[in-house]
Design an enzyme around this catalytic site. Structure first.
Site, PDB file in Angstrom:
ATOM      1  N   ILE A  81      -0.755   9.502   8.396  1.00 29.40           N
ATOM      2  CA  ILE A  81      -1.504   8.640   9.308  1.00 29.40           C
ATOM      3  C   ILE A  81      -1.140   7.178   9.082  1.00 29.40           C
ATOM      4  CG2 ILE A  81      -3.410  10.269   9.505  1.00 29.40           C
ATOM      5  CD1 ILE A  81      -4.999   8.433   7.579  1.00 29.40           C
ATOM      6  N   GLY A  83      -5.176   1.909   8.057  1.00 33.81           N
ATOM      7  CA  GLY A  83      -6.259   1.328   8.846  1.00 33.81           C
ATOM      8  C   GLY A  83      -6.051  -0.146   9.120  1.00 33.81           C
ATOM      9  N   ASP A 143       0.856  -1.183   0.000  1.00 33.50           N
ATOM     10  CA  ASP A 143       0.000   0.000   0.000  1.00 33.50           C
ATOM     11  C   ASP A 143       0.896   1.238   0.000  1.00 33.50           C
ATOM     12  OD1 ASP A 143      -1.705   2.143   0.485  1.00 33.50           O
ATOM     13  OD2 ASP A 143      -2.890   1.074   1.975  1.00 33.50           O
ATOM     14  N   HIS A 158       0.128   8.090   3.844  1.00 29.65           N
ATOM     15  CA  HIS A 158       0.795   7.450   4.970  1.00 29.65           C
ATOM     16  C   HIS A 158       2.285   7.779   5.059  1.00 29.65           C
ATOM     17  CE1 HIS A 158      -2.946   5.343   5.353  1.00 29.65           C
ATOM     18  NE2 HIS A 158      -2.838   4.879   4.125  1.00 29.65           N
TER      19      HIS A 158
END
Length: 130
Positions: A49, A52, A29, A34
């Site tokens: 961040i 998830g 990913d 991120h």
């Protein structure tokens, strides 16, 4: 109407390393949200961040460690609802309540006192040795 009795309230605190989001990129990913502070800022965050699914991994690992005796084979399925973002470097606190067939959990960011994830882990039926 029946009442399900939950017991074994447990809590596990796990610090998330500052480089955790960069390490998680190895899963494939490569979303710049991120890793790139400018992109994160454009999306309304003060900094990049955590993924998830990485947060979900922290929560399920806590359940396996605290409620399944470290045996991932006891997990039948995982349900989760993402509620808020996590910043790398924050401490994840997973609270767990256990019944015979499932574990209800919620994961909070300790520093901000916010729930970021909630859900359940359904357990495989464990037959008696008798």
């Amino acid at each position: 109407m029946s009442c399900v009795r939950y017991s074994y309230f447990r809590v596990l605190h796990v610090p998330c390393h500052l480089t955790q989001a960069l390490l998680y990129r190895l899963s494939g990913d490569y979303n710049p949200l991120h890793s790139d502070p400018m992109i994160a800022n454009l999306a309304g965050f003060s900094r990049p961040i955590l993924h998830g699914l990485c947060t979900l991994g922290f929560a399920v690992r806590a359940v396996i460690k605290c409620c399944c005796g470290g045996q991932p084979s006891l997990v039948k399925s995982v349900l989760g609802r993402f509620l808020m973002h996590v910043y790398p470097g924050e401490t994840l606190m997973t609270e767990m309540w256990q019944s015979e067939t499932r574990i209800i959990y919620q994961t909070k960011v300790k520093e901000r006192e916010k729930v970021v994830l909630s859900g359940a882990v359904l357990l495989n039926h464990v037959s008696s040795a008798l």
